[in-house]
Scaffold this motif. Sequence first.
Motif, PDB file in Angstrom:
ATOM      1  N   SER A  31      19.891  30.042 -43.428  1.00 31.05           N
ATOM      2  CA  SER A  31      18.787  29.076 -43.297  1.00 31.05           C
ATOM      3  C   SER A  31      17.505  29.759 -42.823  1.00 31.05           C
ATOM      4  O   SER A  31      16.410  29.297 -43.122  1.00 31.05           O
ATOM      5  N   ARG A  32      17.666  30.904 -42.127  1.00 36.19           N
ATOM      6  CA  ARG A  32      16.480  31.590 -41.595  1.00 36.19           C
ATOM      7  C   ARG A  32      15.638  32.249 -42.686  1.00 36.19           C
ATOM      8  O   ARG A  32      14.518  32.666 -42.446  1.00 36.19           O
ATOM      9  N   SER A  38      13.825  26.019 -52.273  1.00 35.01           N
ATOM     10  CA  SER A  38      15.010  26.871 -52.469  1.00 35.01           C
ATOM     11  C   SER A  38      16.299  26.041 -52.366  1.00 35.01           C
ATOM     12  O   SER A  38      16.280  24.883 -51.972  1.00 35.01           O
ATOM     13  N   ALA A  39      17.404  26.706 -52.748  1.00 38.55           N
ATOM     14  CA  ALA A  39      18.721  26.066 -52.616  1.00 38.55           C
ATOM     15  C   ALA A  39      19.415  26.720 -51.424  1.00 38.55           C
ATOM     16  O   ALA A  39      19.409  27.946 -51.282  1.00 38.55           O
ATOM     17  N   PHE A  40      20.017  25.892 -50.565  1.00 40.29           N
ATOM     18  CA  PHE A  40      20.731  26.418 -49.401  1.00 40.29           C
ATOM     19  C   PHE A  40      22.228  26.183 -49.602  1.00 40.29           C
ATOM     20  O   PHE A  40      22.656  25.059 -49.850  1.00 40.29           O
ATOM     21  N   ASP A  49      29.574  27.131 -38.484  1.00 46.05           N
ATOM     22  CA  ASP A  49      29.597  26.350 -39.708  1.00 46.05           C
ATOM     23  C   ASP A  49      28.145  26.026 -40.077  1.00 46.05           C
ATOM     24  O   ASP A  49      27.466  25.284 -39.359  1.00 46.05           O
ATOM     25  N   ALA A  50      27.689  26.599 -41.191  1.00 48.01           N
ATOM     26  CA  ALA A  50      26.269  26.452 -41.550  1.00 48.01           C
ATOM     27  C   ALA A  50      25.900  25.028 -41.966  1.00 48.01           C
ATOM     28  O   ALA A  50      24.718  24.749 -42.187  1.00 48.01           O
ATOM     29  N   HIS A  51      26.879  24.136 -42.061  1.00 52.94           N
ATOM     30  CA  HIS A  51      26.537  22.728 -42.350  1.00 52.94           C
ATOM     31  C   HIS A  51      25.587  22.188 -41.279  1.00 52.94           C
ATOM     32  O   HIS A  51      24.776  21.308 -41.548  1.00 52.94           O
ATOM     33  N   ALA A  62      14.092  23.436 -48.271  1.00 53.11           N
ATOM     34  CA  ALA A  62      15.202  23.429 -49.230  1.00 53.11           C
ATOM     35  C   ALA A  62      15.275  22.052 -49.903  1.00 53.11           C
ATOM     36  O   ALA A  62      15.227  21.028 -49.242  1.00 53.11           O
ATOM     37  N   LYS A  63      15.386  22.070 -51.253  1.00 59.00           N
ATOM     38  CA  LYS A  63      15.461  20.803 -51.994  1.00 59.00           C
ATOM     39  C   LYS A  63      16.864  20.602 -52.561  1.00 59.00           C
ATOM     40  O   LYS A  63      17.164  19.545 -53.095  1.00 59.00           O
TER      41      LYS A  63
END
Length: 484
Positions: A31-32, A38-40, A49-51, A62-63
């Motif tokens: 995310s940084r 962009s897509a994450f 957990d990057a959620h 991010a879209k």
Amino acid sequence: MRNIQTLLKGIEFELIKGDLNQLVSDVQIDSRQLTADSAFIAIKGTQMDAHKFIPKAIELGAKTIILEDEPSDLVDGVSYIQVNNTSQVAGLIASNFYDNPSDNIKVIAITGTNGKTTVVTLLQNLFIKLGYNTGALTTIENKINNEVIPTKLTTPDPVTLQRLLAEMVKKNCSYCFMEASSHAIVQGRLSGINLTGAIFSNISHDHLDYHGTMKEYINAKKRLFDTLPKNAFALVNVDDKRGPVMLQNCKGKHVTFGLHTMANYKGKLIDNTFEGIQMDINGQEAWFQLIGSFNAYNILTAYATAICLDEEPMETLQCLSELRPARGRFEQLVSKKNVRGIIDYAHTPDALENVLETIKDIKEDGENIITVVGCGGDRDKSKRPVMAKTAAMLSEKVILTSDNPRTEDPEVILEEMMDGISPTQERRTQVILDRKEAILKAVEMAEPRDIILLAGKGHETYQEIDGVRHHFDDKEELFKAFHS
Ligand SMILES: CC(=O)N[C@H]1[C@@H](OP(=O)(O)OP(=O)(O)OC[C@H]2O[C@@H](n3ccc(=O)[nH]c3=O)[C@H](O)[C@@H]2O)O[C@H](CO)[C@@H](O)[C@@H]1O[C@H](C)C(=O)N[C@@H](C)C(=O)N[C@H](CCC(=O)O)C(=O)O
Ligand SMILES: Nc1ncnc2c1ncn2[C@@H]1O[C@H](COP(=O)(O)OP(=O)(O)OP(=O)(O)O)[C@@H](O)[C@H]1O
Ligand SMILES: N[C@H](CCC[C@H](N)C(=O)O)C(=O)O
Ligand SMILES: [Mg+2]
């Protein structure tokens, strides 16, 4: 810009909310690094957990969010795509984003406990000599021809990996030689790569902190071969009893090499000196500038790979014999007092044993070996007593010191190493925590013609303490100690 539909080609997914025609400017797993549109890809990692970064990712522009768990709040204007395992599809998505670079460059990946960097470095230099634009992804650095791109990982994360391949394609590279670490294979960092070949060097004790058991560690390496396409070659070392295991479920073309077993590529070590090795490869003798009997395997591997890639045998041997070793692999300095210093990246029990056995083979009677070695923190603890024991068994004197303690207490690491030292070996063993002091001490103790081995850090130009990398270079310290 690519639309989401293109990014998801070949992937099973469910559109939770949004529009598959939405355009994406970039793909990120961190995310940084996000920028507008962009897509994450939210990965469940070993630390976090990057959620939990999804709201932040949207804030940063991010879209498109690729995720495993549906969030409670769905933001308008954002597309949410659900997949089974984000970690395993990140490479596929990145490959689609970068126009599937591995369809336009031959990628050859090598896995194994030891020898990967050496073989990849040999192969890149060999193929440059043979006239090709060539990329290399190694522990030391990533390279596109002679351009160096620094790295902190042996195998880059899946998105960086595809971006590097795309860059190589743009620079007309015909080949990319890369290391596939066992961590990378398990985490799917290589997904989306259409491999031309996979190589297995060897397997021995390492990374049991991550894989749990030797069986799981072997299975991790085997996955590279289980997923290899039919038209790719699988080149394995059959002197290692796990070589044939790699081929068990492999659809690719089976090719073998060995020094002691019947194989398609057969090598024989003829001479081993501090200047290089003489060996016979499939009936042809040649001299090489790499030192150590274990390097006979690395040279044979590079040779066999080149022939699998349709290169001419004599030209290949000629070019290989002109190549120098990779940085920090059996690098030598000799002092005015005639003490030989060797800097080597041996950071596993097997590598340390090999490098010490080779020094013992080459050295003359009466020349003593002084080994300076430590073990990394936040890495397999079970290696520690074994490496200390190996050093003590195969050297006259041992100095146990600090490697990269990372977040661990270096004193504790040294105590764990000391557990491998027997009471009789204790008399020949010293513990000097400060690596610089340890190197100075070794130089002070050495008599003319003695040999000092500085093991474990090789090319590294840092010492990582509490997450901070401080400048430290074994070769530089040894040079200073020799001249002080
Ligand atoms: C244990 C391990 O392999 N970790 C690697 C793994 O990270 P991870 O699964 O632990 O990720 P995490 O920290 O839990 O974070 C989960 C996700 O949140 C994301 N994140 C995190 C923080 C944030 O603010 N925002 C954000 O989006 C991260 O980008 C990640 O996608 O995936 C990351 C991206 O691919 C790697 O950078 C990371 O390497 C760490 C730094 C590491 O030290 N790895 C070593 C053990 C390693 O991989 N070594 C092998 C070589 C071994 C050998 O040569 O023998 C290598 O290939 O280098
Ligand atoms: N074929 C080999 N067999 C056994 N030991 C080897 C072999 N090649 C190199 N070594 C030993 O292993 C050390 C590391 O070599 P190298 O950097 O090529 O391995 P690697 O597989 O890339 O390691 P890493 O897992 O850190 O990426 C060398 O310094 C040497 O001591
Ligand atoms: N790629 C290996 C390198 C180890 C090098 C050694 N100096 C250490 O820090 O343990 C790892 O990450 O385990
Ligand atoms: Mg390596």
